[in-house]
Design a protein around this motif. Structure first.
Motif, mmCIF file in Angstrom:
data_model
loop_
_atom_site.group_PDB
_atom_site.id
_atom_site.type_symbol
_atom_site.label_atom_id
_atom_site.label_comp_id
_atom_site.label_asym_id
_atom_site.label_seq_id
_atom_site.Cartn_x
_atom_site.Cartn_y
_atom_site.Cartn_z
ATOM 1 N N SER A 7 49.838 65.553 54.839
ATOM 2 C CA SER A 7 48.895 65.360 56.056
ATOM 3 C C SER A 7 47.708 65.655 55.753
ATOM 4 N N GLY A 8 46.664 65.263 56.724
ATOM 5 C CA GLY A 8 45.293 65.753 56.611
ATOM 6 C C GLY A 8 44.433 65.695 55.371
ATOM 7 N N ILE A 9 44.722 64.774 54.638
ATOM 8 C CA ILE A 9 43.769 64.449 53.367
ATOM 9 C C ILE A 9 42.535 64.175 53.871
ATOM 10 N N THR A 10 41.630 64.576 53.228
ATOM 11 C CA THR A 10 40.179 64.195 53.446
ATOM 12 C C THR A 10 39.568 63.910 52.045
ATOM 13 N N ASN A 11 38.593 62.907 52.185
ATOM 14 C CA ASN A 11 37.693 62.863 50.882
ATOM 15 C C ASN A 11 36.131 62.810 51.427
ATOM 16 N N SER A 12 35.455 62.921 50.323
ATOM 17 C CA SER A 12 33.913 62.557 50.341
ATOM 18 C C SER A 12 33.739 61.227 50.851
ATOM 19 N N PRO A 13 32.633 60.974 51.580
ATOM 20 C CA PRO A 13 32.405 59.536 51.917
ATOM 21 C C PRO A 13 31.544 58.919 50.699
ATOM 22 N N PHE A 14 31.758 57.690 50.686
ATOM 23 C CA PHE A 14 30.799 56.767 49.480
ATOM 24 C C PHE A 14 29.538 56.824 49.676
ATOM 25 N N VAL A 15 28.710 56.837 48.722
ATOM 26 C CA VAL A 15 27.294 56.407 48.955
ATOM 27 C C VAL A 15 26.433 55.604 48.062
ATOM 28 N N GLY A 16 27.352 55.082 46.808
ATOM 29 C CA GLY A 16 26.759 54.386 45.931
ATOM 30 C C GLY A 16 27.818 53.743 44.971
ATOM 31 N N VAL A 17 27.394 52.953 44.116
ATOM 32 C CA VAL A 17 27.867 52.108 42.926
ATOM 33 C C VAL A 17 27.276 52.371 41.734
ATOM 34 N N THR A 18 27.911 52.520 40.599
ATOM 35 C CA THR A 18 27.278 52.563 39.384
ATOM 36 C C THR A 18 28.178 52.092 38.274
ATOM 37 N N ASN A 19 27.955 52.106 36.818
ATOM 38 C CA ASN A 19 28.514 51.763 35.945
ATOM 39 C C ASN A 19 29.508 50.528 35.914
ATOM 40 N N PHE A 20 28.727 49.148 36.397
ATOM 41 C CA PHE A 20 29.484 48.012 36.394
ATOM 42 C C PHE A 20 29.601 47.647 35.145
ATOM 43 N N HIS A 21 30.963 47.251 34.673
ATOM 44 C CA HIS A 21 31.298 46.699 33.283
ATOM 45 C C HIS A 21 32.020 45.453 33.635
ATOM 46 N N VAL A 22 32.110 44.619 32.509
ATOM 47 C CA VAL A 22 33.200 43.569 32.347
ATOM 48 C C VAL A 22 33.742 43.394 31.093
ATOM 49 N N ALA A 23 34.987 42.970 31.062
ATOM 50 C CA ALA A 23 35.617 42.834 29.634
ATOM 51 C C ALA A 23 36.368 41.554 29.775
ATOM 52 N N LYS A 24 36.112 40.657 28.898
ATOM 53 C CA LYS A 24 36.755 39.319 28.879
ATOM 54 C C LYS A 24 38.440 39.440 28.485
ATOM 55 N N LEU A 25 38.987 38.844 29.342
ATOM 56 C CA LEU A 25 40.488 38.708 29.370
ATOM 57 C C LEU A 25 40.864 37.923 28.084
ATOM 58 N N THR A 26 41.312 37.837 26.949
ATOM 59 C CA THR A 26 41.766 37.113 25.833
ATOM 60 C C THR A 26 43.221 36.732 25.879
ATOM 61 N N GLU A 27 43.991 37.661 26.328
ATOM 62 C CA GLU A 27 45.439 37.150 25.976
ATOM 63 C C GLU A 27 46.264 37.573 27.642
ATOM 64 N N ASP A 28 46.969 36.702 27.887
ATOM 65 C CA ASP A 28 47.615 37.082 29.494
ATOM 66 C C ASP A 28 48.860 36.076 29.680
ATOM 67 N N ALA A 29 49.568 36.147 28.555
ATOM 68 C CA ALA A 29 50.820 35.640 28.590
ATOM 69 C C ALA A 29 52.024 36.373 29.569
ATOM 70 N N SER A 30 52.684 35.534 30.266
ATOM 71 C CA SER A 30 53.868 36.041 31.031
ATOM 72 C C SER A 30 54.668 37.103 30.259
ATOM 73 N N GLY A 31 55.103 38.397 30.738
ATOM 74 C CA GLY A 31 55.690 39.193 30.039
ATOM 75 C C GLY A 31 55.189 39.666 28.761
ATOM 76 N N GLY A 32 53.897 39.546 28.504
ATOM 77 C CA GLY A 32 53.434 39.883 27.259
ATOM 78 C C GLY A 32 52.532 41.143 27.532
ATOM 79 N N THR A 33 51.569 41.330 26.663
ATOM 80 C CA THR A 33 50.659 42.587 26.876
ATOM 81 C C THR A 33 49.306 41.885 26.841
ATOM 82 N N PRO A 34 48.448 42.136 28.083
ATOM 83 C CA PRO A 34 47.310 41.792 28.404
ATOM 84 C C PRO A 34 46.246 42.128 27.381
ATOM 85 N N LYS A 35 45.391 41.597 26.861
ATOM 86 C CA LYS A 35 44.381 41.858 25.965
ATOM 87 C C LYS A 35 42.991 41.566 26.417
#
Length: 195
Positions: A7-35
């Motif tokens: 009970s009673g957990i507190t966090n500091s409020p958000f003030v910004g956004v940074t380090n935006f990244h993307v990574a292309k998904l190359t493999e996504d087979a059902s039950g497999g390992t995403p790459k």
């Protein structure tokens, strides 16, 4: 097994956004390992808005509601950037770029990406955010004449985050203020050849 929540957990409020990244998904087979390909940093992101898309239904019996069910189908992302270089536009939307010229073709298909960024807090701590399977749409761009008062024309892209086929994962978050947080989680947040 999940940790017992205090009970009673507190966090500091958000003030910004940074380090935006993307990574292309190359493999996504059902039950497999995403790459993924190596992540690419996209600078000068001004805002990332996240809207969960929920579908709900309520069951009625004996003249009252007796049960309700909610399903989160996807997330809608809106990303506002200070600029959108043609190289990034081509990457995110599957367009061709050659000698500084971008060409949009009817055969182009926007690939899927992991989208990652950090929400920064007032006390200097961070929350790391990762959407595992995201497809972008063409950005909204406005060209406006220069007037007496300076006004920047900033592009906005929308994207849809869905569940990854391999394991059903959609969203991952880590917080430096969370109990039992492991520092290497943040250090390795943008490295996901195999997640």
């Amino acid at each position: 097994m999940a940790d017992t929540v205090k009970s009673g957990i507190t966090n500091s409020p958000f003030v910004g956004v940074t380090n935006f990244h993307v990574a292309k998904l190359t493999e996504d087979a059902s039950g497999g390992t995403p790459k993924y390909d190596a992540s690419v940093a996209i600078p000068w992101v001004r805002q990332v808005q996240v809207k969960p898309k929920n579908n709900s239904a309520t069951l009625y019996a004996d003249n009252m509601s007796v049960a309700t069910s909610n399903v989160m189908s996807e997330y809608e992302l809106t990303i506002e950037t200070a600029t959108m270089p043609l190289e990034y536009k081509a990457l995110l939307l599957g367009h061709k770029i050659d000698a500084g010229k971008l060409t949009v073709s009817k055969e182009d298909v926007a690939p899927y990406f992991a989208v990652m960024f950090e929400s920064t807090k007032q006390n200097g701590k961070k929350r790391f955010v990762r959407f595992t399977k995201v497809q972008f749409t063409e950005p909204d761009e406005t060209s406006k004449t220069k007037e007496e008062n300076v006004s920047f024309n900033t592009p906005t892209m929308t994207a849809t985050a869905i569940y990854r086929t391999a394991d059903g994962a959609s969203l991952e978050q880590a917080d430096e203020e969370a109990e039992n947080y492991v520092e290497t989680t943040g250090t390795n947040w943008y490295t996901l050849t195999t997640v």
